[in-house]
Design a protein around this motif. Structure first.
Motif, PDB file in Angstrom:
ATOM      1  N   TYR A 208      87.323  18.105  -0.113  1.00  0.00           N
ATOM      2  CA  TYR A 208      87.302  17.917  -1.276  1.00  0.00           C
ATOM      3  C   TYR A 208      87.693  18.407  -2.712  1.00  0.00           C
ATOM      4  O   TYR A 208      88.447  19.802  -2.731  1.00  0.00           O
ATOM      5  CB  TYR A 208      85.965  17.538  -1.787  1.00  0.00           C
ATOM      6  CG  TYR A 208      84.679  17.228  -2.808  1.00  0.00           C
ATOM      7  CD1 TYR A 208      85.193  15.800  -2.381  1.00  0.00           C
ATOM      8  CD2 TYR A 208      84.301  18.114  -3.471  1.00  0.00           C
ATOM      9  CE1 TYR A 208      83.928  15.361  -3.705  1.00  0.00           C
ATOM     10  CE2 TYR A 208      83.590  16.793  -4.600  1.00  0.00           C
ATOM     11  CZ  TYR A 208      83.687  15.834  -4.438  1.00  0.00           C
ATOM     12  OH  TYR A 208      82.630  15.678  -5.679  1.00  0.00           O
ATOM     13  N   ASP A 209      87.958  17.557  -3.662  1.00  0.00           N
ATOM     14  CA  ASP A 209      89.632  18.288  -4.942  1.00  0.00           C
ATOM     15  C   ASP A 209      88.131  18.190  -5.735  1.00  0.00           C
ATOM     16  O   ASP A 209      87.689  17.103  -6.527  1.00  0.00           O
ATOM     17  CB  ASP A 209      89.956  17.139  -5.187  1.00  0.00           C
ATOM     18  CG  ASP A 209      90.763  17.438  -6.097  1.00  0.00           C
ATOM     19  OD1 ASP A 209      90.074  18.912  -7.482  1.00  0.00           O
ATOM     20  OD2 ASP A 209      92.035  16.582  -6.492  1.00  0.00           O
ATOM     21  N   ARG A 210      87.573  19.717  -6.139  1.00  0.00           N
ATOM     22  CA  ARG A 210      86.757  19.294  -7.242  1.00  0.00           C
ATOM     23  C   ARG A 210      86.786  19.687  -8.639  1.00  0.00           C
ATOM     24  O   ARG A 210      86.137  19.522  -9.003  1.00  0.00           O
ATOM     25  CB  ARG A 210      86.082  21.374  -7.266  1.00  0.00           C
ATOM     26  CG  ARG A 210      85.426  22.131  -6.022  1.00  0.00           C
ATOM     27  CD  ARG A 210      85.450  23.092  -6.254  1.00  0.00           C
ATOM     28  NE  ARG A 210      84.902  24.495  -5.237  1.00  0.00           N
ATOM     29  CZ  ARG A 210      83.432  24.408  -4.709  1.00  0.00           C
ATOM     30  NH1 ARG A 210      83.337  23.895  -5.320  1.00  0.00           N
ATOM     31  NH2 ARG A 210      83.062  25.027  -3.544  1.00  0.00           N
ATOM     32  N   GLY A 211      87.677  19.440  -9.108  1.00  0.00           N
ATOM     33  CA  GLY A 211      88.900  19.689 -10.245  1.00  0.00           C
ATOM     34  C   GLY A 211      88.901  17.742 -10.364  1.00  0.00           C
ATOM     35  O   GLY A 211      88.591  17.720 -11.455  1.00  0.00           O
ATOM     36  N   ARG A 212      88.726  16.995  -9.507  1.00  0.00           N
ATOM     37  CA  ARG A 212      89.299  15.626  -9.450  1.00  0.00           C
ATOM     38  C   ARG A 212      87.356  14.822  -9.574  1.00  0.00           C
ATOM     39  O   ARG A 212      87.175  13.784  -9.222  1.00  0.00           O
ATOM     40  CB  ARG A 212      90.022  14.618  -8.653  1.00  0.00           C
ATOM     41  CG  ARG A 212      91.200  15.461  -9.455  1.00  0.00           C
ATOM     42  CD  ARG A 212      92.246  14.414  -9.065  1.00  0.00           C
ATOM     43  NE  ARG A 212      93.638  15.417  -9.389  1.00  0.00           N
ATOM     44  CZ  ARG A 212      94.270  16.089  -8.632  1.00  0.00           C
ATOM     45  NH1 ARG A 212      94.335  16.650  -7.418  1.00  0.00           N
ATOM     46  NH2 ARG A 212      95.648  15.940  -9.063  1.00  0.00           N
ATOM     47  N   ARG A 213      86.637  15.868  -8.217  1.00  0.00           N
ATOM     48  CA  ARG A 213      85.805  15.578  -8.028  1.00  0.00           C
ATOM     49  C   ARG A 213      85.537  13.891  -7.295  1.00  0.00           C
ATOM     50  O   ARG A 213      84.683  12.739  -7.779  1.00  0.00           O
ATOM     51  CB  ARG A 213      84.832  15.098  -9.311  1.00  0.00           C
ATOM     52  CG  ARG A 213      83.992  16.334 -10.129  1.00  0.00           C
ATOM     53  CD  ARG A 213      82.802  15.673 -11.129  1.00  0.00           C
ATOM     54  NE  ARG A 213      82.526  16.755 -11.441  1.00  0.00           N
ATOM     55  CZ  ARG A 213      83.288  17.203 -12.849  1.00  0.00           C
ATOM     56  NH1 ARG A 213      84.131  16.680 -13.319  1.00  0.00           N
ATOM     57  NH2 ARG A 213      82.641  18.573 -13.707  1.00  0.00           N
ATOM     58  N   ASN A 381      88.220  10.969 -11.054  1.00  0.00           N
ATOM     59  CA  ASN A 381      89.477  11.219 -10.511  1.00  0.00           C
ATOM     60  C   ASN A 381      89.557   9.305 -10.411  1.00  0.00           C
ATOM     61  O   ASN A 381      88.714   9.164  -9.622  1.00  0.00           O
ATOM     62  CB  ASN A 381      90.374  11.389 -10.461  1.00  0.00           C
ATOM     63  CG  ASN A 381      91.744  10.973 -10.491  1.00  0.00           C
ATOM     64  OD1 ASN A 381      91.868  10.585  -9.625  1.00  0.00           O
ATOM     65  ND2 ASN A 381      92.436  11.432 -11.259  1.00  0.00           N
ATOM     66  N   VAL A 382      89.970   8.077 -10.684  1.00  0.00           N
ATOM     67  CA  VAL A 382      90.147   7.260  -9.569  1.00  0.00           C
ATOM     68  C   VAL A 382      91.433   6.961  -9.451  1.00  0.00           C
ATOM     69  O   VAL A 382      92.740   6.970 -10.290  1.00  0.00           O
ATOM     70  CB  VAL A 382      90.232   5.905 -11.411  1.00  0.00           C
ATOM     71  CG1 VAL A 382      90.545   4.613 -10.804  1.00  0.00           C
ATOM     72  CG2 VAL A 382      88.998   6.432 -11.673  1.00  0.00           C
ATOM     73  N   PRO A 383      91.233   6.853  -7.730  1.00  0.00           N
ATOM     74  CA  PRO A 383      92.681   7.136  -6.927  1.00  0.00           C
ATOM     75  C   PRO A 383      93.581   5.355  -7.498  1.00  0.00           C
ATOM     76  O   PRO A 383      93.542   4.993  -7.747  1.00  0.00           O
ATOM     77  CB  PRO A 383      92.477   7.132  -5.582  1.00  0.00           C
ATOM     78  CG  PRO A 383      90.721   7.115  -6.086  1.00  0.00           C
ATOM     79  CD  PRO A 383      90.286   7.186  -7.361  1.00  0.00           C
ATOM     80  N   SER A 384      94.819   6.520  -7.477  1.00  0.00           N
ATOM     81  CA  SER A 384      96.135   5.030  -7.699  1.00  0.00           C
ATOM     82  C   SER A 384      95.658   4.258  -6.513  1.00  0.00           C
ATOM     83  O   SER A 384      96.504   3.023  -6.546  1.00  0.00           O
ATOM     84  CB  SER A 384      97.116   6.285  -7.929  1.00  0.00           C
ATOM     85  OG  SER A 384      97.667   6.832  -6.880  1.00  0.00           O
ATOM     86  N   TYR A 385      95.831   5.188  -5.190  1.00  0.00           N
ATOM     87  CA  TYR A 385      96.071   4.251  -3.749  1.00  0.00           C
ATOM     88  C   TYR A 385      95.172   5.150  -2.948  1.00  0.00           C
ATOM     89  O   TYR A 385      94.659   6.344  -2.644  1.00  0.00           O
ATOM     90  CB  TYR A 385      97.486   5.162  -3.538  1.00  0.00           C
ATOM     91  CG  TYR A 385      99.273   4.034  -3.824  1.00  0.00           C
ATOM     92  CD1 TYR A 385      99.078   2.444  -3.835  1.00  0.00           C
ATOM     93  CD2 TYR A 385      99.325   4.323  -5.470  1.00  0.00           C
ATOM     94  CE1 TYR A 385     100.441   2.356  -4.334  1.00  0.00           C
ATOM     95  CE2 TYR A 385     100.670   3.581  -5.908  1.00  0.00           C
ATOM     96  CZ  TYR A 385     100.524   3.091  -5.310  1.00  0.00           C
ATOM     97  OH  TYR A 385     101.906   1.932  -5.740  1.00  0.00           O
TER      98      TYR A 385
END
Length: 480
Positions: A208-213, A381-385
């Protein structure tokens, strides 16, 4: 600046793991987080600090109010409830149809001031409560109770917005104790725990990416035998992301807030400060239901890859979902997920050495995202892929086949499938370098020796499992 490593799922030890659930944390930790980073994948990111973006914005308040308006509209215009509503209204001189107009006016005023919508919500709560006491239709009563609860939640968010103090935190307090996940390392290594059976019940793992949630990947073993359940509600959170000493088991929002309230009391954290309040702490540490108004809650580990029960229910956590295009999630990506399980369940005639033979004893999957350059409300963050890799193994032969897929996170996204995980890794390297503006000096290696005949680059020695904390991991050595 913290370093993020996407870790290897080591297929070379897969045959030793029995069943769908790990009996203890160390077993889960050794299997999924064995200390070996994927070759070349070194994504640098900042761990976020508490900021105003954690509290709800006026834009979010308006969207919450619009959803409430739609719920009320649907009830009032449902022919199944019309007779009961008219009868109840006549008994107590209630005109529920004016509620819609009041809520609509309140919504229009949200960008300017919040008094009108707050008054409208008070009216909704009172009149729906009166109706609930009068109606005899159980389904209608349940709908009204839902409206009441939703209205109270929106009111609470309005109050939070209005009471936002100049100072987020008490400078006299021990921040390391009172602030949510203060200076916690990113990423968080989570072995997802769910179930009420005796002993520990670790179902799968998430980085889990804390920065990007958002989760960067979830790794799991697919259930190829049971009857699956594809529907459910994302409702669980990870308390230990808020404070490392809290429960390691997924909990719903009510239980998380109860845990945080007790924690604040035990640690003397004064909740008059915004940053110490239960809802603020939860939103600081991870994405919540408020962050997905424009997107689907896109599973990385999908419920449809597990039999109905704990394995499926464990996927219903916000640490296993990221913002995903609604159309892409329900069409192209959903079709890929369904076909992946179907293809490997079916008996296919052919030589055991043929690449078309897909009858697996075990199918291991790692599904992840490539972070994007856009954000939902400046928080998530909204993933690109979206991407997925899988490895098919047989007890007597080990790994026999691999594959993968990648899909742009857009309404018009189309799934590109790969006949081996190696091909997917090449594609991922290109996408990550493009989207994150990084130069990866090494190839990406998701699985370790999934296809025996292929020669892999030599891995670094594993770090002992007991030296890895799931929430504050020790940093592995870097590849040169």
């Amino acid at each position: 600046m913290a370093r993020l490593f996407l870790l290897v799922l080591s297929v070379s030890v897969i045959s030793a793991v029995r069943g769908e659930v790990f009996e203890n944390f160390n077993q889960c930790n050794r299997f999924f987080f064995n200390g070996r980073p994927v070759l070349g994948l070194d994504i640098a990111m900042n761990t976020p600090k508490p900021h105003d973006g954690v509290t709800i914005s006026k834009e979010e308040l308006r969207e919450e109010s619009v959803k409430l308006y739609q719920e009320i509209y649907n009830i009032l215009h449902n022919n199944n409830y019309k007779t009961d509503l008219l009868k109840a209204c006549s008994q107590d001189n209630i005109n529920v149809y004016t509620l819609l107009e009041h809520v609509k006016c309140g919504i229009d005023q949200v960008p300017v001031e919040l008094n009108y919508i707050q008054s409208a919500l008070d009216m909704v709560i009172q009149q729906c409560q009166d109706l609930s006491n009068l109606v005899t239709n159980d389904k209608l009563k349940a709908k009204l109770e839902t409206i009441i609860q939703t209205s109270k939640e929106v009111k609470e968010k309005i109050q939070d917005f209005r009471n936002k103090p100049d100072s987020l935190k008490d400078p006299q307090e021990d921040l390391n104790i009172c602030l949510s996940a203060y200076e916690a390392a990113s990423p968080a290594y989570i072995c997802q725990k769910y179930g009420d059976k005796p002993g520990d019940n670790y179902q799968f793992a998430t980085l889990y990416d804390r920065g990007r949630r958002i989760p960067l990947y979830s790794a799991y073993k697919m259930d190829l035998t049971g009857n699956t359940k594809r529907t459910g509600v994302i409702k669980y959170y990870e308390p230990q992301l808020v404070h490392a000493g809290l429960d390691s088991e997924q909990k719903d929002v009510k239980k998380v807030k109860e845990s945080l309230k007790k924690y604040n009391g035990d640690k003397n954290c004064n909740a008059k400060y915004l940053a110490y309040r239960e809802r603020y702490k939860l939103r600081w540490s991870q994405a919540t239901v408020d962050d997905f108004t424009s997107f689907d809650q896109g599973h990385l580990n999908p419920a449809g890859h597990h039999a109905e029960g704990d394995g499926s229910e464990a996927t219903m956590t916000f640490t296993n979902v990221a913002p995903q295009s609604k159309k892409m999630n329900n069409e192209a990506w959903s079709k890929y997920e369904i076909n992946l399980r179907k293809n490997y369940r079916d008996e296919l005639a052919g030589d055991l050495n043929s690449v078309t033979f897909k009858n697996c004893d075990h199918l291991y999957v790692v599904t992840g995202v490539v972070p994007g350059n856009t954000w939902q409300f400046g928080r998530v963050n909204v993933p690109s892929y979206y991407w997925s890799a899988h490895c098919c193994t047989r007890m007597d032969e080990g790994p026999i086949q691999s594959g993968g897929a990648v899909c742009p996170n857009r309404d018009d996204g189309e799934v590109e499938e790969f006949d081996s995980v190696d091909e997917l890794e090449v594609k991922l390297k290109t996408l990550i370098e493009k989207e994150l503006h990084l130069k990866l000096n090494n190839p990406i290696n998701i699985f370790d020796k999934c296809v025996p005949q292929l020669t892999r680059s030599k891995s670094l020695p594993s770090i002992p499992s007991d030296s890895i904390d799931p929430l504050k991991p020790k940093r592995p050595k870097e590849y040169k």
